[in-house]
Design a protein around this motif. Structure first.
Motif, short mmCIF file in Angstrom:
data_model
loop_
_atom_site.label_atom_id
_atom_site.label_comp_id
_atom_site.label_asym_id
_atom_site.label_seq_id
_atom_site.Cartn_x
_atom_site.Cartn_y
_atom_site.Cartn_z
N ALA A 12 -20.19 -49.93 -11.81
CA ALA A 12 -18.90 -49.92 -12.50
C ALA A 12 -19.02 -49.35 -13.90
CB ALA A 12 -18.33 -51.34 -12.58
N ARG A 13 -20.08 -49.62 -14.57
CA ARG A 13 -20.12 -49.32 -15.99
C ARG A 13 -20.86 -48.05 -16.34
NH1 ARG A 13 -18.41 -51.31 -20.24
NH2 ARG A 13 -19.48 -51.04 -22.21
N PHE A 145 -12.93 -59.61 -10.90
CA PHE A 145 -13.46 -58.35 -10.40
C PHE A 145 -13.96 -58.43 -8.96
CE2 PHE A 145 -13.77 -57.30 -14.90
CZ PHE A 145 -13.55 -55.93 -14.93
N SER A 262 -13.08 -56.52 -20.34
CA SER A 262 -13.29 -55.08 -20.20
C SER A 262 -12.01 -54.36 -19.76
CB SER A 262 -14.43 -54.86 -19.21
OG SER A 262 -15.05 -53.65 -19.50
N ARG A 263 -12.00 -53.66 -18.64
CA ARG A 263 -10.77 -52.95 -18.24
C ARG A 263 -9.63 -53.96 -18.05
NH1 ARG A 263 -13.59 -50.34 -13.19
NH2 ARG A 263 -15.24 -50.56 -14.75
N LYS A 266 -8.13 -54.76 -21.37
CA LYS A 266 -7.16 -53.74 -21.79
C LYS A 266 -5.81 -54.06 -21.15
CE LYS A 266 -10.86 -50.31 -20.82
NZ LYS A 266 -11.80 -50.17 -21.86
N GLU A 300 -17.48 -45.30 -26.28
CA GLU A 300 -16.57 -44.57 -25.38
C GLU A 300 -15.44 -43.91 -26.17
OE1 GLU A 300 -14.82 -47.10 -22.39
OE2 GLU A 300 -14.65 -45.43 -20.99
N ILE A 305 -12.89 -41.82 -21.30
CA ILE A 305 -12.17 -42.80 -20.47
C ILE A 305 -11.15 -42.08 -19.59
CG2 ILE A 305 -10.22 -43.51 -21.97
CD1 ILE A 305 -11.14 -46.43 -21.38
N PHE A 309 -11.85 -42.40 -15.71
CA PHE A 309 -10.86 -43.33 -15.12
C PHE A 309 -9.44 -42.80 -15.35
CE2 PHE A 309 -14.51 -45.73 -16.82
CZ PHE A 309 -15.01 -46.29 -15.65
N TRP A 312 -6.23 -45.04 -15.04
CA TRP A 312 -5.94 -46.22 -15.87
C TRP A 312 -4.77 -45.98 -16.82
CZ3 TRP A 312 -11.37 -48.23 -17.90
CH2 TRP A 312 -12.09 -48.74 -16.80
N TRP A 353 -21.05 -49.45 -25.98
CA TRP A 353 -20.05 -48.60 -25.33
C TRP A 353 -18.64 -49.02 -25.73
CZ3 TRP A 353 -19.91 -43.99 -23.58
CH2 TRP A 353 -19.04 -43.57 -22.60
N HIS A 403 -22.65 -56.70 -22.13
CA HIS A 403 -21.25 -56.65 -21.69
C HIS A 403 -21.05 -57.65 -20.55
CE1 HIS A 403 -17.43 -54.58 -21.17
NE2 HIS A 403 -17.67 -54.40 -19.89
C1 GTR Z 1 -16.65 -48.95 -18.27
C2 GTR Z 1 -15.51 -48.31 -19.02
C3 GTR Z 1 -15.04 -49.29 -20.04
C4 GTR Z 1 -14.83 -50.67 -19.48
C5 GTR Z 1 -15.82 -51.06 -18.40
C6 GTR Z 1 -15.44 -52.23 -17.50
O1 GTR Z 1 -17.34 -48.13 -17.46
O2 GTR Z 1 -15.97 -47.13 -19.59
O3 GTR Z 1 -13.89 -48.79 -20.69
O4 GTR Z 1 -13.56 -50.84 -19.03
O5 GTR Z 1 -16.09 -50.02 -17.54
O6 GTR Z 1 -14.29 -52.44 -17.19
O7 GTR Z 1 -16.36 -52.92 -17.07
#
Ligand code: GTR
Length: 423
Positions: A12-13, A145, A262-263, A266, A300, A305, A309, A312, A353, A403
């Motif tokens: 994911a990251r 998630f 994280s996402r 947001k 980032e 981004i 993504f 998003w 990041w 993270h």
């Molecule tokens: C990363 C992305 C971040 C953050 C993260 C996540 O890859 O670049 O903006 O959202 O994923 O959601 O774990």
């Protein structure tokens, strides 16, 4: 240890970094992000408390009547898209209850939020725990998630059909994210928790909108799929969870905390900017497009981004690739839309990041909106050291480590909610 959790974390990251390192020729190149503080340079932020016509905002009334709607509409037009309301046919179906969950300390409820009258329509599968010792509990809400069954070891939690359809090895993620959710700790402190899998709303991939609610509910919500994007969809989902809490006598819908990592952090910020019923907000390491200042050249970037993504954000946001200084907003203004509600912003020291300093500065520059209400935010423009939560109604910490969401983070959120809700 290489387990599924780590594997997911990497995919994911780090996928963007890996593609760049392998030279896959993405529009973004290694120059598109910076980890060197000495190369950050300077930037001027759009002024929060001045209308576009130049008029200075002096009190909360002017803010609410003129500048707040203006800032909200700038984010809707240039970044996240507009937010629809609730579907008329939405209804809640109780799937199962267990009033002896967590060793008798909680009632676990599974609720299906149906968005259409048709039983075959889209459903958000919710699991919630309400503390048995509290008649009407404040509740933390957030999307997860890895499926509802990942948040606690309780084998009574249903592995939902939506999760199963995408993951045939259905048990593999059971209890894999218990560190991130801390259900027992919340219940022990008198809080409830309600969570759902974020991809019930929209699969997290470029073409996820085709099968997600941006398509299936386009007509009933009166919004075309291009008018909003995935982060907004996930934020919208929090409001629908709150809609259910408003019908649940054991929950205190006036004291609901929107959280997101994280996402999903947001999405939670944009969701709470749109829905002032959400009484408090936690942005856990939301980074770029969340709490972090976009103009600060660290970690980032808007280009990265939007490249990794694209689903998003709305298409209008792509115009700012390589040119964040042209944005009519920056992320402190998103955080200001939460005012005067309590806001907790976090970073992790190794999560470069997400730009911990940029996240702090986002929160710091939002504080002037809180001042309009006589609320104290953060004490200084300089970020604190690690594991030192600071601030009043706007609070911040930078945890040691990577993270993630940890017990330490939850302990701070609980202490903050105790204080803000004056329990
Ligand atoms: C990363 C992305 C971040 C953050 C993260 C996540 O890859 O670049 O903006 O959202 O994923 O959601 O774990």
């Amino acid at each position: 240890m290489f387990n599924l959790k780590n594997r997911y974390f990497i995919s994911a990251r780090a996928i963007g970094h890996i593609l760049v390192l392998l030279g896959f020729g993405l529009a973004a190149s290694t120059q598109d992000f910076n980890y060197d503080e000495s190369k950050v340079g300077s930037h001027a932020l759009p002024e929060l408390l001045r209308n576009r016509d130049g008029k200075k905002i002096r009190d909360s009334r002017q803010w609410e009547r003129t500048r707040r709607p203006e800032v909200h509409s700038l984010f809707a037009t240039h970044v996240y898209g507009r937010m629809p309301g609730r579907p008329v046919a939405m209804h809640f179906v109780s799937v199962k209850d267990d009033n002896m969950a967590l060793g008798g300390r909680a009632t676990r409820k599974e609720i299906d939020i149906h968005f259409t009258s048709d039983a075959g329509g889209p459903v958000l599968h919710l699991v919630a725990w309400l503390p048995n010792a509290v008649p009407k509990a404040p509740v933390f809400i957030g999307l997860n998630f890895m499926g509802n069954h990942s948040v606690h070891a309780d084998t009574g939690i249903t592995v939902t059909d939506t999760w199963r359809s995408l993951h045939p090895d259905k048990e593999a993620t059971r209890a894999l994210q218990t560190e991130r959710w801390q259900v027992d700790t919340l219940v022990a402190h008198g809080y409830g928790l309600a969570t759902a899998w974020y991809q019930d709303l929209e699969p997290d991939r470029v073409d996820g909108w085709r099968t997600g609610i941006r398509s299936t509910l386009a007509e009933s919500l009166g919004i075309r799929p291009t008018e909003w994007a995935a982060l907004a969809v996930w934020g919208w989902g929090l409001s629908r969870i709150l809609d259910w809490l408003e019908t649940e006598p054991r929950a205190d819908a006036m004291r609901v905390v929107a959280t997101g990592h994280s996402r999903l952090g947001k999405g939670a910020l944009w969701g709470a900017a749109n829905d002032t019923r959400l009484a408090m907000v936690v942005s856990n390491e939301s980074g770029e497009g969340g709490a972090a200042i976009s103009r600060r050249n660290f970690g980032e970037t808007v280009t990265r981004i939007n490249t990794n993504f694209p689903h998003w954000f709305i298409d209008a946001y792509k115009v700012y690739n390589g040119a964040p200084e042209r944005l009519p907003v920056d992320q402190h203004m998103l955080l200001a839309l939460i005012a005067p509600r309590p806001l907790y912003v976090t970073s992790a020291a190794e999560d470069l990041w997400a730009d911990p300093t940029g996240e702090y500065l986002g929160a710091w520059h939002a504080c002037s909106a809180y001042s309009l209400y006589g609320k104290k935010g953060l004490p200084s423009p300089t970020p604190p050291g690690v594991n030192q939560p600071i601030g009043a109604t706007v609070r911040y910490h930078r945890r040691t480590g990577k993270h993630d969401v940890t017990l330490y983070d939850w302990q701070q959120y609980i202490a903050f909610a105790d204080e803000m809700f004056a329990k």
